[in-house]
Design an enzyme around this catalytic site. Structure first.
Site: not given
Ligand SMILES: *[C@@H]1O[C@H](CO)[C@@H](O)[C@H](O)[C@H]1NC(C)=O
Ligand SMILES: *[C@@H]1O[C@H](CO)[C@@H](O)[C@H](O)[C@H]1NC(C)=O
Ligand SMILES: *[C@@H]1O[C@H](CO)[C@@H](O)[C@H](O)[C@H]1NC(C)=O
Ligand SMILES: *[C@@H]1O[C@H](CO)[C@@H](O)[C@H](O)[C@H]1NC(C)=O
Ligand SMILES: *[C@@H]1O[C@H](CO)[C@@H](O)[C@H](O)[C@H]1NC(C)=O
Ligand SMILES: *[C@@H]1O[C@H](CO)[C@@H](O)[C@H](O)[C@H]1NC(C)=O
Length: 525
Positions: A71, A127
């Site tokens: 990710c 993130h």
């Protein structure tokens, strides 16, 4: 006039754009989390994605498109155009408790578009760093943010736990993210907190609202506001869907009672909710008069996680691996402002290409503040030209433990985890991760295991060469029959490696503890 735009302050460009009477296109950039290659209608999913299918059919499907296997690396490359070896993000994701982020001297796509006169908004997952406020979205080019700063959490409670990480601890948990009580090792510390913010402010009132509904609604609110604005819109919508935990409202799961595998069934519901949300967003763009001037980009962030409902069949491997199943991504570009429809592109493209591509899309160029490793693919997408790249550095991670024996001296060390694509060929070295082919659960095909494992019980194999164009499932290893190609690609890896910065992956910092910060995950430095 273009030259003026490159060298002078951005409002000159803005004036020029408005003087031309032509507003730059609105950009709606949708990122889905852990969305598998197999899991969209037009790749054969056993569940329906009518809105995604329609958008893709009305635009350009990217069918030779690569992301990163996990990710933060994919999102960092999307935002900065920089390979992980140049940002220190080679090794893993940014865990909530770790004090690091995407380097602050690498400006983002939002910084760029803001400089072009866009209003810039991020909804959903971030993130890219949270331990210092400088790493959070409002400091990285976004005018507004509504969502979460960590990498995953409960879809209704907006709550997540983390435990200690350092580079010697291998993170093998299926989902990556922990819900309370999921710690296996009793000696581990557990830090838990909420993670939902409007701008920088904790949101306390959304408990019980499914995040796909929430992020869709927030996106529509931004679209409504943009309809009366002179500024073009950049909406970066990073859905939490369809990452674990396995959660969706029953009404989305019900139609899939025929799917026997429980995780796959819930996953089908999670995908359906996301597909509906994207349908709602498209409808809102139309109702608010923005659609005709919009380019919509859709991408996954990595391959599907087979342990959490995802699937990448017929590709080998899955999320976290350097096999095609980890990195070959679902992606397309759509919207009337694109001016092309019904196209399937087989040209090579990589997630690091989005930043220079978007720059050209809005009729501008990146100045020297951006040092992208990506290439401008706008001519490929908008005009059907050839790809601007023939190589992709998939990654070099010198911190994954070395595997097997060194086979060639004076070149790249093939015990190191790495992969590179040159033309049709892909070289993989070191430990690329689980190498199985995993069919979707309903297809009752026996899991194929790799032939090499059978003949190499010690599993020390650390070098593979594939012709990915002819053999996208990576069945025929050419490393023994084409040794000169292996040597050539090892040299390419050595050249990339010589430009690498050291990996940055600091141990967890106990000061991260949300208890010290009002119960929320957020800056502690
Ligand atoms: C590049 O553009 C940004 C704004 O878009 C500006 O802040 C920055 O100073 C520029 N850098 C150079 C080197 O011109
Ligand atoms: C990593 O964490 C483990 C478990 O807490 C510890 O035993 C080990 O010494 C740590 N290693 C480093 C390099 O910090
Ligand atoms: C959120 O809702 C759940 C279920 O209704 C409840 O158990 C939990 O305590 C709530 N959390 C907060 C912070 O209100
Ligand atoms: C889409 O819109 C419909 C109608 O307003 C609504 O019922 C549904 O919950 C929305 N879906 C999502 C995922 O937001
Ligand atoms: C590589 O170098 C080592 C140490 O000098 C030597 O023992 C080994 O035979 C060499 N391997 C090859 C493939 O040349
Ligand atoms: C990669 O580069 C680093 C730093 O220059 C060097 O220490 C390392 O040996 C190189 N690794 C390989 C596999 O070539």
């Amino acid at each position: 006039m273009k030259i003026v735009c490159v060298f002078f302050v951005s409002f000159v460009c803005l004036l020029e754009k408005f003087a031309d009477g032509k507003k730059s296109p609105n950009i709606v950039f949708i990122v889905s989390d852990d969305y598998g290659f197999r899991d969209i209608g037009y790749h054969g999913a056993e569940f329906a994605t009518p809105n995604l299918d329609k958008l893709a059919a009305d635009g350009v499907k990217l069918e030779n498109y690569y992301v990163q296997p996990i990710c933060s690396p994919t999102r960092s490359q999307l935002m900065t155009g920089r390979y992980q070896i140049h940002t220190g993000l080679q090794h893993s994701i940014i865990w909530p408790s770790q004090p690091y982020g995407v380097p602050l001297d690498d400006p983002t796509m939002a910084d760029f578009l803001r400089g072009q006169g866009y209003s810039t908004h991020a909804v959903g997952k971030w993130h890219l760093g949270l331990y210092k406020k400088e790493h959070t979205p409002l400091h990285r080019g976004f005018d507004s943010f509504y969502g979460y700063w960590t990498g995953g959490e409960d879809y209704y409670k907006y709550y997540v736990c983390d435990r200690f990480h350092n580079r010697t601890i291998r993170d093998l948990s299926a989902s990556g993210f922990l819900l309370p009580g999921q710690i296996n090792n009793q000696q581990d510390v557990e830090w838990c907190g909420y993670d939902l913010r409007d701008g920088n402010e904790p949101v306390t009132t959304m408990n019980g609202t499914y995040s796909t509904h929430l992020y869709t609604r927030k996106s529509i609110e931004l679209i409504e506001k943009a309809s009366s604005s002179k500024q073009p819109l950049f909406l970066y919508l990073a859905y939490q869907a369809v990452h674990s935990p396995m959660e969706a409202p029953d009404k989305y799961i019900k139609p899939y009672s025929f799917i026997k595998n429980k995780y796959r069934r819930i996953y089908a519901g999670m995908v359906s909710a996301m597909d509906e949300g994207i349908g709602n967003i498209t409808a809102a763009l139309k109702q608010n008069g923005l659609w005709e001037d919009t380019i919509l980009i859709f991408t996954t962030d990595n391959g599907g996680q087979i342990l959490a409902g995802g699937n990448n069949w017929p590709l080998r491997g899955y999320k976290r691996t350097l096999w095609e199943g980890g990195m070959r991504g679902v992606g397309f570009v759509s919207g009337p402002a694109l001016g092309r429809s019904g196209q399937i592109s087989k040209e090579l493209m990589h997630v690091s290409d989005w930043l220079p591509t978007v720059a050209d899309m809005v009729g501008s160029k990146l100045n020297s503040s951006w040092k992208p490793d990506g290439e401008n693919q706008w001519p490929m997408i908008s005009k059907g030209k050839r790809s601007a790249r023939s190589q992709i550095l998939h990654n070099i991670d010198i911190w994954t433990p070395l595997k097997g024996n060194r086979l060639y001296n004076n070149t790249f060390d093939n015990r190191v985890r790495a992969a590179v694509r040159v033309g049709d060929y892909k070289l993989i070295t070191g430990d690329p991760g689980d190498d199985r082919w995993i069919p979707p659960p309903h297809e009752e095909i026996d899991l194929m295991t790799s032939k090499e494992k059978v003949t190499d019980p010690a599993d020390t194999k650390n070098l593979w060469l594939f012709n990915v164009r002819k053999d996208p499932s990576e069945v025929i290893d050419l490393s023994l029959t084409m040794p000169e190609k292996v040597v050539e690609l090892l040299a390419v890896l050595a050249t990339y490696n010589a430009t690498a910065v050291p990996p940055n992956y600091p141990p967890s910092d106990p000061n991260c503890d949300p208890k010290l910060h009002g119960g929320y995950w957020g800056p502690w430095e």
